[in-house]
Design a protein around this motif. Structure first.
Motif, short mmCIF file in Angstrom:
data_model
loop_
_atom_site.label_atom_id
_atom_site.label_comp_id
_atom_site.label_asym_id
_atom_site.label_seq_id
_atom_site.Cartn_x
_atom_site.Cartn_y
_atom_site.Cartn_z
N ILE A 29 -5.65 1.93 -8.07
CA ILE A 29 -6.44 3.09 -8.52
C ILE A 29 -6.04 3.49 -9.93
O ILE A 29 -6.89 3.75 -10.79
N ALA A 30 -4.74 3.50 -10.20
CA ALA A 30 -4.25 3.89 -11.53
C ALA A 30 -4.66 2.90 -12.61
O ALA A 30 -5.11 3.29 -13.69
N ALA B 49 4.31 -2.05 -11.22
CA ALA B 49 4.15 -2.00 -9.76
C ALA B 49 4.78 -3.23 -9.11
O ALA B 49 5.47 -3.12 -8.09
N GLU C 79 -8.01 -2.11 -2.86
CA GLU C 79 -8.61 -1.15 -3.78
C GLU C 79 -8.16 0.29 -3.52
O GLU C 79 -8.38 1.16 -4.36
N GLN C 80 -7.50 0.53 -2.39
CA GLN C 80 -7.01 1.88 -2.08
C GLN C 80 -5.54 2.07 -2.42
O GLN C 80 -5.00 3.16 -2.23
N ARG C 81 -4.89 1.03 -2.90
CA ARG C 81 -3.48 1.16 -3.25
C ARG C 81 -3.32 2.01 -4.51
O ARG C 81 -4.14 1.94 -5.42
N ASP C 82 -2.25 2.78 -4.57
CA ASP C 82 -2.05 3.72 -5.67
C ASP C 82 -2.10 3.04 -7.04
O ASP C 82 -2.75 3.54 -7.97
N TYR C 83 -1.39 1.92 -7.16
CA TYR C 83 -1.32 1.29 -8.48
C TYR C 83 -2.66 0.67 -8.88
O TYR C 83 -2.98 0.61 -10.08
N TYR D 7 0.23 -2.60 -13.71
CA TYR D 7 0.33 -3.63 -12.68
C TYR D 7 1.70 -4.31 -12.71
O TYR D 7 2.33 -4.53 -11.67
N GLY E 233 0.79 -1.22 0.00
CA GLY E 233 0.00 0.00 0.00
C GLY E 233 0.82 1.27 0.00
O GLY E 233 0.25 2.36 -0.01
N THR E 234 2.16 1.12 0.01
CA THR E 234 3.08 2.26 0.10
C THR E 234 2.59 3.24 1.17
O THR E 234 2.47 4.44 0.93
N SER E 235 2.30 2.68 2.35
CA SER E 235 1.78 3.49 3.44
C SER E 235 2.38 3.01 4.76
O SER E 235 3.06 1.99 4.81
#
Length: 220
Positions: free
Chosen positions: A92-93, A110, A86-90, A107, A77-79
């Protein structure tokens, strides 16, 4: 009576914030140590780095298998905290991308960034699961969760209208699930591949195996 309720609410909020800060400190320490020193790092060392007792680590996050899973999720999640897929940046992109090729590219790239960190942890968890039931259960949960996410990815690709009609979503998901596994990554790393080569390999295989030829474009 209102003052009593307000004081209780305040104390409850303070305790909640303290618990969140403690958990964040534990996850930060666990991420630093597990990703640099590997699965063998003692929980006691993680606790010392976080400035808490070992029992606090267990109460806040869990035993080592749960710690590893939480660290994997923070990396994905890079967090600083685990977040839903579904909230991960990649994610969403790629969901915002219009074509199957672009979704696959996002994908695959990532995974080229993430697998060098998470694949060794996943493999260590799987190996530990041979003799440790708790590790086996967490690894199985992670593996099944990944398989479910690949079905969502397959459905997202299907919505572009560019997937082969002879493959159903389960077949698409299984191919992606098997080729982006930590096991597949580890095998190719042993052959001297780089993470960049692995990402390009996934992109090429997925486009050529899953997408209708007229939508290939430049598969590289």
């Amino acid at each position: 009576m209102t003052d009593v309720v307000n004081r209780r609410t305040y104390r409850s909020q303070v305790r909640k914030e303290q618990a969140e800060r403690t958990r964040a400190a534990i996850l930060h320490a666990a991420r630093e140590l597990l990703t640099t020193e590997g699965y063998g790092v003692p929980v006691s060392q993680i606790a010392r780095r976080a400035g808490v007792a070992v029992d606090t680590v267990y109460a806040s996050v869990g035993r080592k298998p749960e710690l590893v899973l939480a660290v994997i999720d923070t990396v994905l999640g890079t967090s600083e905290q685990p977040i839903p897929a579904e909230q991960r940046d990649y994610v969403i992109a790629l969901r915002a991308a219009a074509t199957a090729r672009e979704k696959i590219r996002i994908y695959a790239q990532a995974l080229g960034r993430l697998l060098p960190v998470v694949a060794p942890l996943q493999e260590a968890l799987r190996e530990a699961g041979r003799t440790d039931k708790a590790c086996a259960e967490v690894w199985s949960r992670l593996d099944e969760r990944r398989a479910g996410n690949m079905l969502l990815f397959a459905a997202d690709l299907r919505a572009t209208g560019e997937l082969r009609a002879d493959l159903d979503d389960q077949a698409v998901a299984d191919l992606v699930w098997s080729t982006n596994s930590a096991e597949h990554y580890a095998v190719l790393m042993r052959r001297g591949w780089t993470a960049g080569q692995f990402a390009a390999h996934l992109q090429d295989v997925w486009i050529r195996a899953l997408v209708v030829p007229e939508a290939w474009g430049d598969a590289s």
